[in-house]
Design a protein around this motif. Structure first.
Motif, PDB file in Angstrom:
ATOM      1  N   LEU A 109       0.869  -1.176   0.000  1.00 17.25           N
ATOM      2  CA  LEU A 109       0.000   0.000   0.000  1.00 17.25           C
ATOM      3  C   LEU A 109       0.904   1.223   0.000  1.00 17.25           C
ATOM      4  O   LEU A 109       1.583   1.499   0.990  1.00 17.25           O
ATOM      5  CB  LEU A 109      -0.923  -0.006   1.218  1.00 17.25           C
ATOM      6  N   PHE A 110       0.913   1.943  -1.115  1.00 20.51           N
ATOM      7  CA  PHE A 110       1.787   3.093  -1.257  1.00 20.51           C
ATOM      8  C   PHE A 110       1.097   4.357  -0.743  1.00 20.51           C
ATOM      9  O   PHE A 110      -0.125   4.476  -0.807  1.00 20.51           O
ATOM     10  CB  PHE A 110       2.202   3.279  -2.721  1.00 20.51           C
ATOM     11  N   GLN A 111       1.911   5.281  -0.249  1.00 22.98           N
ATOM     12  CA  GLN A 111       1.442   6.575   0.270  1.00 22.98           C
ATOM     13  C   GLN A 111       0.291   6.392   1.272  1.00 22.98           C
ATOM     14  O   GLN A 111      -0.806   6.906   1.081  1.00 22.98           O
ATOM     15  CB  GLN A 111       1.015   7.488  -0.880  1.00 22.98           C
ATOM     16  N   PRO A 112       0.534   5.631   2.332  1.00 25.88           N
ATOM     17  CA  PRO A 112      -0.540   5.420   3.311  1.00 25.88           C
ATOM     18  C   PRO A 112      -0.813   6.687   4.111  1.00 25.88           C
ATOM     19  O   PRO A 112       0.077   7.486   4.373  1.00 25.88           O
ATOM     20  CB  PRO A 112       0.035   4.314   4.204  1.00 25.88           C
ATOM     21  N   VAL A 113      -2.063   6.848   4.488  1.00 26.84           N
ATOM     22  CA  VAL A 113      -2.513   7.979   5.305  1.00 26.84           C
ATOM     23  C   VAL A 113      -3.063   7.417   6.603  1.00 26.84           C
ATOM     24  O   VAL A 113      -3.933   6.539   6.590  1.00 26.84           O
ATOM     25  CB  VAL A 113      -3.585   8.807   4.573  1.00 26.84           C
ATOM     26  N   ALA A 114      -2.555   7.925   7.728  1.00 32.87           N
ATOM     27  CA  ALA A 114      -2.987   7.450   9.042  1.00 32.87           C
ATOM     28  C   ALA A 114      -4.150   8.304   9.519  1.00 32.87           C
ATOM     29  O   ALA A 114      -3.972   9.469   9.853  1.00 32.87           O
ATOM     30  CB  ALA A 114      -1.835   7.501  10.030  1.00 32.87           C
ATOM     31  N   GLN A 115      -5.344   7.732   9.541  1.00 27.06           N
ATOM     32  CA  GLN A 115      -6.500   8.422  10.080  1.00 27.06           C
ATOM     33  C   GLN A 115      -6.495   8.397  11.606  1.00 27.06           C
ATOM     34  O   GLN A 115      -7.098   9.242  12.248  1.00 27.06           O
ATOM     35  CB  GLN A 115      -7.786   7.785   9.548  1.00 27.06           C
ATOM     36  N   ALA A 116      -5.829   7.418  12.174  1.00 24.10           N
ATOM     37  CA  ALA A 116      -5.648   7.286  13.623  1.00 24.10           C
ATOM     38  C   ALA A 116      -4.468   6.357  13.833  1.00 24.10           C
ATOM     39  O   ALA A 116      -3.933   5.773  12.875  1.00 24.10           O
ATOM     40  CB  ALA A 116      -6.915   6.754  14.298  1.00 24.10           C
ATOM     41  N   ALA A 117      -4.040   6.214  15.065  1.00 20.88           N
ATOM     42  CA  ALA A 117      -2.919   5.322  15.362  1.00 20.88           C
ATOM     43  C   ALA A 117      -3.364   3.881  15.186  1.00 20.88           C
ATOM     44  O   ALA A 117      -4.088   3.328  16.014  1.00 20.88           O
ATOM     45  CB  ALA A 117      -2.425   5.564  16.784  1.00 20.88           C
ATOM     46  N   GLY A 118      -2.932   3.250  14.077  1.00 12.01           N
ATOM     47  CA  GLY A 118      -3.327   1.881  13.770  1.00 12.01           C
ATOM     48  C   GLY A 118      -4.394   1.775  12.710  1.00 12.01           C
ATOM     49  O   GLY A 118      -4.809   0.659  12.376  1.00 12.01           O
ATOM     50  N   LEU A 119      -4.838   2.886  12.144  1.00 14.06           N
ATOM     51  CA  LEU A 119      -5.850   2.887  11.092  1.00 14.06           C
ATOM     52  C   LEU A 119      -5.242   3.525   9.849  1.00 14.06           C
ATOM     53  O   LEU A 119      -4.834   4.683   9.871  1.00 14.06           O
ATOM     54  CB  LEU A 119      -7.098   3.654  11.533  1.00 14.06           C
ATOM     55  N   ILE A 120      -5.163   2.741   8.747  1.00 11.64           N
ATOM     56  CA  ILE A 120      -4.472   3.152   7.531  1.00 11.64           C
ATOM     57  C   ILE A 120      -5.451   3.156   6.377  1.00 11.64           C
ATOM     58  O   ILE A 120      -6.277   2.250   6.242  1.00 11.64           O
ATOM     59  CB  ILE A 120      -3.293   2.199   7.222  1.00 11.64           C
ATOM     60  N   GLU A 121      -5.336   4.165   5.535  1.00  8.30           N
ATOM     61  CA  GLU A 121      -6.098   4.231   4.289  1.00  8.30           C
ATOM     62  C   GLU A 121      -5.111   4.474   3.155  1.00  8.30           C
ATOM     63  O   GLU A 121      -4.309   5.402   3.208  1.00  8.30           O
ATOM     64  CB  GLU A 121      -7.152   5.334   4.340  1.00  8.30           C
ATOM     65  N   ALA A 122      -5.196   3.610   2.130  1.00  5.61           N
ATOM     66  CA  ALA A 122      -4.306   3.734   0.976  1.00  5.61           C
ATOM     67  C   ALA A 122      -4.805   2.809  -0.122  1.00  5.61           C
ATOM     68  O   ALA A 122      -5.306   1.706   0.154  1.00  5.61           O
ATOM     69  CB  ALA A 122      -2.865   3.375   1.348  1.00  5.61           C
ATOM     70  N   LYS A 123      -4.683   3.272  -1.363  1.00  3.22           N
ATOM     71  CA  LYS A 123      -4.954   2.437  -2.533  1.00  3.22           C
ATOM     72  C   LYS A 123      -6.364   1.831  -2.507  1.00  3.22           C
ATOM     73  O   LYS A 123      -6.592   0.709  -2.941  1.00  3.22           O
ATOM     74  CB  LYS A 123      -3.896   1.335  -2.618  1.00  3.22           C
ATOM     75  N   GLY A 124      -7.305   2.568  -1.972  1.00  2.92           N
ATOM     76  CA  GLY A 124      -8.672   2.069  -1.897  1.00  2.92           C
ATOM     77  C   GLY A 124      -8.939   1.136  -0.738  1.00  2.92           C
ATOM     78  O   GLY A 124     -10.037   0.585  -0.628  1.00  2.92           O
ATOM     79  N   TYR A 125      -7.977   0.937   0.134  1.00  6.01           N
ATOM     80  CA  TYR A 125      -8.142   0.074   1.295  1.00  6.01           C
ATOM     81  C   TYR A 125      -8.352   0.914   2.547  1.00  6.01           C
ATOM     82  O   TYR A 125      -7.852   2.044   2.650  1.00  6.01           O
ATOM     83  CB  TYR A 125      -6.893  -0.796   1.517  1.00  6.01           C
ATOM     84  N   SER A 126      -9.048   0.332   3.492  1.00  3.45           N
ATOM     85  CA  SER A 126      -9.164   0.865   4.831  1.00  3.45           C
ATOM     86  C   SER A 126      -8.802  -0.283   5.766  1.00  3.45           C
ATOM     87  O   SER A 126      -9.563  -1.240   5.920  1.00  3.45           O
ATOM     88  CB  SER A 126     -10.585   1.372   5.107  1.00  3.45           C
ATOM     89  N   VAL A 127      -7.592  -0.189   6.353  1.00  3.91           N
ATOM     90  CA  VAL A 127      -7.017  -1.306   7.093  1.00  3.91           C
ATOM     91  C   VAL A 127      -6.843  -0.919   8.553  1.00  3.91           C
ATOM     92  O   VAL A 127      -6.286   0.146   8.857  1.00  3.91           O
ATOM     93  CB  VAL A 127      -5.654  -1.730   6.494  1.00  3.91           C
ATOM     94  N   ALA A 128      -7.327  -1.770   9.443  1.00  4.63           N
ATOM     95  CA  ALA A 128      -7.071  -1.648  10.872  1.00  4.63           C
ATOM     96  C   ALA A 128      -6.031  -2.693  11.242  1.00  4.63           C
ATOM     97  O   ALA A 128      -6.215  -3.881  10.976  1.00  4.63           O
ATOM     98  CB  ALA A 128      -8.351  -1.858  11.672  1.00  4.63           C
ATOM     99  N   VAL A 129      -4.926  -2.239  11.822  1.00  3.60           N
ATOM    100  CA  VAL A 129      -3.865  -3.161  12.198  1.00  3.60           C
ATOM    101  C   VAL A 129      -4.413  -4.154  13.223  1.00  3.60           C
ATOM    102  O   VAL A 129      -5.002  -3.756  14.245  1.00  3.60           O
ATOM    103  CB  VAL A 129      -2.656  -2.396  12.762  1.00  3.60           C
TER     104      VAL A 129
END
Length: 268
Positions: A109-129
């Motif tokens: 996932l390139f150029q990830p954006v952290a919406q919160a500590a442990g919550l990543i949005e990138a490349k159309g994904y919304s990922v919770a660690v």
């Protein structure tokens, strides 16, 4: 001694002492010939060799029967028995693990954006660690009765950790709108491990980071510690005074006559 010669059904006549056969009767038991001698008749197929019964195939091939005597086999034949149990489990053939899309080593996932500590949005994904409890950005923490915005501070620390680097998460190759919990890493660094051991996330109960979470709580790291000390930060600059308003017109009316407005004296 007389001789009989039969070839192709024709009669061969020879000199004296040779039997002359005018006709061969397969049904006759004897054959007449000159001199009133009788010769027992032979079947017409007597020249064909009778088929011999097939020889039984040997159970094993002897390499050199003159040197090595093959073992004696029982008359009833050989009997197949069940194989013995393996000596250890290492000898058992284990089926290979099924491969997942992209070998399931992870999706970058390139150029990830952290919406919160442990919550990543990138490349159309919304990922919770996975393995952590995310600290929301609007969360506040208290220390000695003082509350401070620990959620924003945790997000800032997580963004500094990412620094725009590619994050590898175990998500399917195609993204979606739903939130996906997945393991993530940057290089060889486990993202969830970094968040928990630095106190910017809480370890999920029964997860892999419980020990790291207890250590962060004991050492009062991140959200478990005191609010950041801002005493060394420069003071906020004073608000500038409002700029003087420009006159609506450079002319003013005096006794019904427009005259230039008095200009303020230039500063000395």
């Amino acid at each position: 001694m007389a001789a009989i010669v039969v070839a192709g059904g024709r009669t061969l006549k020879g000199t004296e002492g040779v039997v002359t056969v005018d006709q061969v009767d397969p049904g006759a038991e004897t054959i007449s010939h000159e001199g009133n001698e009788t010769v027992p008749a032979e079947p017409a197929t007597s020249a064909i060799t009778a088929p011999q019964p097939p020889k039984p195939a040997p159970h094993s091939r002897a390499i050199d029967p003159e040197i090595i005597v093959p073992p004696e086999l029982p008359a009833e034949g050989l009997e197949r028995v069940e194989p013995r149990e393996p000596l250890s489990k290492l000898a058992l053939a284990v089926p290979p693990k099924p491969k997942m899309p992209d070998d399931w080593n992870g999706t970058k996932l390139f150029q990830p954006v952290a919406q919160a500590a442990g919550l990543i949005e990138a490349k159309g994904y919304s990922v919770a660690v996975s393995g952590i409890d995310i600290v929301r950005q609007d969360e506040t923490c208290s220390d000695d009765g003082k509350s401070w915005p620990c959620g924003i501070r945790a997000r800032t620390a997580f963004r500094a950790f990412l620094r725009g680097r590619a994050v590898v998460c175990t998500v399917p190759p195609e993204g979606g709108r739903d939130l996906i919990a997945a393991e993530c890493r940057i290089g060889k660094q486990d993202v969830g491990q970094w968040l928990v051991e630095n106190g910017w996330a809480r370890a999920a109960k029964g997860g892999p980071y419980v020990e790291a979470g207890d250590k962060a709580r004991t050492t009062k790291k991140g959200i478990f510690g005191s609010p950041p000390n801002l005493s060394g930060m420069p003071a906020m600059p004073a608000a500038p005074s409002p700029a003087p308003q420009a006159p609506s017109s450079i002319l003013e009316e005096v006794d019904g006559v427009l005259k230039p407005a008095d200009q303020p004296a230039p500063a000395q």
